[in-house]
Design an enzyme around this catalytic site. Structure first.
Site, short mmCIF file in Angstrom:
data_model
loop_
_atom_site.label_atom_id
_atom_site.label_comp_id
_atom_site.label_asym_id
_atom_site.label_seq_id
_atom_site.Cartn_x
_atom_site.Cartn_y
_atom_site.Cartn_z
N GLY A 97 3.01 6.00 8.99
CA GLY A 97 4.43 6.19 8.69
C GLY A 97 5.28 4.98 9.08
O GLY A 97 6.40 4.84 8.61
N SER A 104 4.20 2.06 8.38
CA SER A 104 3.82 1.11 7.34
C SER A 104 5.03 0.60 6.57
O SER A 104 5.94 1.36 6.24
CB SER A 104 2.89 1.79 6.32
OG SER A 104 1.63 1.95 6.89
N HIS A 132 0.81 -1.22 0.00
CA HIS A 132 0.00 0.00 0.00
C HIS A 132 0.84 1.27 0.00
O HIS A 132 0.32 2.36 -0.23
CB HIS A 132 -1.02 -0.01 1.16
CG HIS A 132 -0.49 0.44 2.48
ND1 HIS A 132 -0.18 -0.43 3.50
CD2 HIS A 132 -0.24 1.67 2.95
CE1 HIS A 132 0.24 0.27 4.54
NE2 HIS A 132 0.21 1.55 4.24
N ASP A 188 -0.78 -7.38 1.57
CA ASP A 188 -0.13 -6.07 1.57
C ASP A 188 1.37 -6.24 1.72
O ASP A 188 1.95 -6.05 2.81
CB ASP A 188 -0.71 -5.23 2.72
CG ASP A 188 -0.27 -3.78 2.66
OD1 ASP A 188 0.32 -3.37 1.64
OD2 ASP A 188 -0.52 -3.05 3.65
C1 4AZ Z 1 -1.11 4.04 8.62
O1 4AZ Z 1 -1.98 4.85 8.36
C2 4AZ Z 1 -1.27 3.16 9.81
N1 4AZ Z 1 -2.13 1.30 14.35
C3 4AZ Z 1 -0.31 2.23 10.11
C4 4AZ Z 1 -0.45 1.41 11.21
C5 4AZ Z 1 -1.57 1.53 12.01
C6 4AZ Z 1 -2.53 2.48 11.72
C7 4AZ Z 1 -2.38 3.30 10.62
C8 4AZ Z 1 -1.71 0.63 13.19
O2 4AZ Z 1 -0.10 3.92 7.93
#
Ligand code: 4AZ
Length: 249
Positions: free
Chosen positions: A192, A194, A42, A94
């Protein structure tokens, strides 16, 4: 990362920081082989960041807005492999691979600030409650901004049945996801983080079990962090990288 603590990159030397030429810091990643970083699909779903000549990957970076030339290694991205069954509606599959190349045409050089993380045998299941750690430059609060310094936190693996129960995420959880959180819901991955790692220590070695994927908010009660279940993708990783576990060493 919400909660946890600041950490030097030497404590998480497989963490990669992915930057976009125009928009800046994009995502985390994990070095799984000298030329390969594993991250989240993603991170590229806006279609803009898939322009691979606009991407840079850094290893050995402890701070987003500072350069430590002695420690960091910079790469361009030679190839982006997004999982062919990545589902952008529910974030199933993902996962993505980046082939990295330095300006001299090489790959990552092992140092105290840059090294690979292990992949666990296919479909290895750790027990619920097992303590693992996450690391990254993501937000310290949901309505915040990226952390300038790398953070780490300990999270516990949750039973899949809890995570897929109605009070948590229900049917949004697939077999390709795993959930982790802290018992008091104070600690979590956030925006962030991610693409970055969830690693678990087994028999004295650190194994990559999760890729930070999604969650409802950050550090919210009954809304744990959701991670791509890396042990479901060993074959996909071998096919994508062309590296079998017998030729990696
Ligand atoms: C994001 O938006 C995101 N709490 C990544 C991880 C989590 C929530 C949002 C997990 O990239």
């Amino acid at each position: 990362i919400v909660g946890g603590s600041f950490t030097p990159v030497e404590s998480h030397p497989w963490v990669a920081a992915l930057f976009h030429q125009r928009t800046g810091f994009l995502c985390g990643g994990s070095l799984i082989a000298p030329c390969w970083v594993l991250t989240a699909a993603h991170c590229f779903s806006d279609g803009e960041s898939t322009t691979i000549r606009h991407l840079s990957v850094y290893l050995g970076k402890s701070a987003i807005n500072a350069t430590d030339a002695d420690k960091e290694q910079r790469f361009t991205v030679e190839k982006v492999i997004i999982h062919q069954k990545y589902n952008l509606d529910n974030y199933d599959n993902d996962i993505a691979l980046l082939k990295i190349k330095s300006s001299n045409g090489g790959c990552a050089v092992r140092s105290s600030s840059a090294r690979t993380v292990c992949l666990a045998p296919s479909h290895t299941q750790l027990p619920a409650g097992f303590q693992c750690s996450i690391a990254g430059f993501g937000n310290e609060r949901f309505f915040g901004h990226y952390s300038q310094i790398m953070k780490q936190a300990v999270v516990q693996l949750l039973p899949q049945t809890d995570c897929a129960s109605q009070s948590y995420y229900g049917h949004l959880i697939t077999e390709n996801m795993l959930c982790a959180g802290s018992p008091d819901w104070s600690t979590d991955a956030c925006k962030g983080d991610s693409g970055g790692p969830l690693v678990c220590e087994v028999a004295g070695r650190m194994f990559l079990f999760g890729v930070v994927s999604w969650g409802e908010g950050c550090a919210k009660r009954n809304k744990p962090g959701v991670y791509t279940r890396v042990t479901n993708y060993n074959k996909w990783i071998e096919d994508g990288t062309g590296l079998s576990k017998y030729t990696k060493g």
